[in-house]
Design an enzyme around this catalytic site. Structure first.
Site, PDB file in Angstrom:
ATOM      1  N   HIS A 163      -7.600  -5.237  -0.940  1.00 29.95           N
ATOM      2  CA  HIS A 163      -6.729  -4.952  -1.081  1.00 29.95           C
ATOM      3  C   HIS A 163      -4.868  -5.547  -0.844  1.00 29.95           C
ATOM      4  O   HIS A 163      -4.697  -6.361   0.512  1.00 29.95           O
ATOM      5  CB  HIS A 163      -6.684  -3.854   0.378  1.00 29.95           C
ATOM      6  CG  HIS A 163      -5.573  -2.133   0.030  1.00 29.95           C
ATOM      7  ND1 HIS A 163      -5.003  -1.451  -1.027  1.00 29.95           N
ATOM      8  CD2 HIS A 163      -4.829  -2.327   1.441  1.00 29.95           C
ATOM      9  CE1 HIS A 163      -3.982  -0.940  -0.218  1.00 29.95           C
ATOM     10  NE2 HIS A 163      -3.794  -0.857   0.989  1.00 29.95           N
TER      11      HIS A 163
ATOM     12  N   ASP B   4      -8.390  -3.808  -5.868  1.00 31.51           N
ATOM     13  CA  ASP B   4      -7.921  -3.171  -5.327  1.00 31.51           C
ATOM     14  C   ASP B   4      -8.460  -2.682  -5.394  1.00 31.51           C
ATOM     15  O   ASP B   4      -8.461  -0.858  -5.964  1.00 31.51           O
ATOM     16  CB  ASP B   4      -6.302  -3.243  -5.317  1.00 31.51           C
ATOM     17  CG  ASP B   4      -5.754  -2.606  -3.783  1.00 31.51           C
ATOM     18  OD1 ASP B   4      -5.944  -2.213  -3.291  1.00 31.51           O
ATOM     19  OD2 ASP B   4      -4.657  -3.332  -3.317  1.00 31.51           O
TER      20      ASP B   4
ATOM     21  N   SER C 139       0.818  -1.134   0.072  1.00 32.59           N
ATOM     22  CA  SER C 139      -0.289   0.064   0.127  1.00 32.59           C
ATOM     23  C   SER C 139       0.808   1.348  -0.180  1.00 32.59           C
ATOM     24  O   SER C 139       1.677   2.012  -0.817  1.00 32.59           O
ATOM     25  CB  SER C 139      -0.851  -0.228   1.188  1.00 32.59           C
ATOM     26  OG  SER C 139      -2.343   0.908   1.517  1.00 32.59           O
TER      27      SER C 139
END
Length: 498
Positions: free
Chosen positions: A467, A437, A219
């Protein structure tokens, strides 16, 4: 959360078993000019301490504190402590240390790392697994701008204001938060940027004894990895970026990307139920509109308002395994009980049963507002609202207003519009993109690859949901990542895992 035991060493070998004699710090031009008190420091690894929130992790996890400059422009000046956690490699054929950042910005690696022990067990066969609390986070001079009572009070602020009075309250709350952060953080507020943390990582690498940095960023950690590669391309070893941030857009563009990504994930969720996404979306919009007018009762005695409900919807979209929880919570809300969505919102906000909140969201704001140069005004936000609402009828208004509210009246200027990640000459970096995502939409993967430069970014696609991809259920993704990190096998650019 696990705390860190042991403090920064003064560089003298005191003979304790916690001293790190695994390797000698390599000579490195990228750290030339730093004082020897930093480059020659020895990490004093000790048992991680328990906190009020959790017991200490197992003894295999050890904690230490790295000394780093407060201001990287003045490396001989004041230092701060960077909290680290490590578990030694289990096999004999050790590659080195693998630094892992779980995202945020604002996430605590010290508290997160032990929970990923099973997921990363194979990687630990050849790597010492190392994570840390970035500066401004947790045990690394963590910033706490608001107390628990003030956080709960702020939950009553309408984050999608519909009237001049609500708009005034929204921006007053944002300005008050900025002022409280300035008071709480002091001089640290100007030194918690992604670039600062990337330089901390380079010092970690040196002190841990690695010639090159082996890194797994998830991320926001992908942006951090890209910035590191830009600053230190010759020091890049094996680097995985999973759930890739789009480095080509500014903060407003990132919000637009997220509006698109979360709506796409919500559509996929609704399709999994056999619902028409447009009709399902409209039903959720109508629920949120009702909550905007009148909060729902919950079993806790607190009301579920529109903002909290939206947060509760966001959380389970991060993982397909949690979609059934969203279904149950939405059904209950339609029947007049907001408890399920409130519970999900509290989990997202790190609120425990005693009403205590975690600080990662506060650290996230402090770090991202120092990174972001752009400061949209309330009028700027109003201009983007129609397009954001078109992209996502559920999330668009919140994210549109957030473009101005997030860093409103921030006391420190931002550093860049978009992060610099070009890294010519770096070793191949494996980028893992997930087509479903919500938080870092798939399109950012290709854009990161292009920005890193020809021959550097290698793209791996997973046709999945949720995610990030590694450890999320794809044997193909896990095997490809393991082969790259453990054996140095770079896959063909454009490989697809379905």
């Amino acid at each position: 959360m696990a705390g860190c035991g042991g403090g920064p060493s003064d560089g003298k070998d005191g003979g304790g078993e916690g001293k790190d004699r695994s390797s000698t710090a390599p000579t490195d031009a990228s750290t030339a000019g730093l004082p020897s008190s930093l480059t020659s420091q020895k990490l004093d690894w000790g048992r991680c301490k328990a906190t009020a929130d959790s017991a200490a992790p197992d003894a295999e996890w050890r904690c230490a504190t790295l000394k780093a400059p407060l201001d990287w422009g003045k490396p001989d000046g004041k230092t701060i402590g960077i909290a680290l956690i490590r578990a030694r490699a289990t096999g004999d054929d050790r590659v080195g240390s693998l630094l892992i950042n779980f995202g945020g910005p604002g996430g605590s690696g010290v508290s997160s790392m032990p929970y990923f022990a099973d997921t990363t067990a194979k990687l630990r066969e050849r790597y010492d697994l190392v994570s840390w609390d970035p500066r401004g986070v947790g045990a690394s001079e963590g910033v706490r701008c608001r107390g628990d009572q003030d956080i709960q009070a702020a939950e009553a602020v309408d984050t999608t204001p519909d009237t001049p009075a609500e708009e005034k309250a929204y921006f007053k709350d944002a300005g008050d938060f900025a002022k409280s952060c300035a008071r709480a953080a002091g001089t640290l507020l100007a030194h918690v940027s992604t670039t600062d943390t990337a330089r901390d990582m380079n010092l970690m690498r040196l002190v841990l004894g690695d010639t090159r940095l082996h890194y797994f960023g998830m991320s926001y950690g992908t942006e951090l990895g890209g910035v590191y590669a830009h600053l230190f391309p010759k020091n890049v070893g094996r680097m995985i970026l999973d759930g890739v941030v789009d480095p080509t857009v500014d903060s407003v563009g990132q919000s637009e990307n997220q509006a698109r990504g979360f709506q796409r994930a919500l559509d996929d969720y609704l399709k999994s139920l056999g619902e028409d996404p447009r009709k399902g979306t409209q039903k959720i919009v109508e629920l949120l509109d009702r909550l905007d007018a009148k909060p729902l009762p919950t079993s806790s005695g607190r009301g579920l308002n529109q903002s909290l409900a939206l947060t509760g919807i966001v959380l389970p979209l991060y993982s397909q395994t949690r979609w059934p929880e969203l279904t149950d919570a939405l059904k209950a809300a339609e029947q007049g009980d907001g408890s399920g969505l409130l519970s999900l919102a509290d989990e997202y906000d790190e609120r425990d049963s005693a009403g205590r909140y975690g600080t990662s969201s506060q650290s996230q704001r402090v770090i991202s507002c120092l990174d972001d140069k752009r400061r949209p005004s309330p009028e700027d936000a109003k201009k983007v609202l129609p397009e954001f609402d078109r992209i996502s009828p559920v999330f668009g208004k919140f994210l549109g207003w957030d473009t101005a509210g997030w860093c409103y009246d921030w006391p420190v200027a931002g550093q860049f519009d978009t992060p610099q990640v070009s890294a010519p000459g770096a070793a191949p970096i494996l980028l893992v993109g997930n087509t479903g995502d919500p938080a870092t939409p798939y399109e950012g993967t290709r854009r990161m690859a292009d920005e890193l430069g020809k021959g550097v970014g290698v793209e791996l696609t997973w046709k999945g949901e949720g995610h990030v991809a590694y450890g999320s259920g794809s044997d193909c993704v896990d095997a490809t990542v393991d082969a790259y990190l453990l054996d140095g096998k770079v896959p063909k650019d454009g490989k697809v895992c379905s």
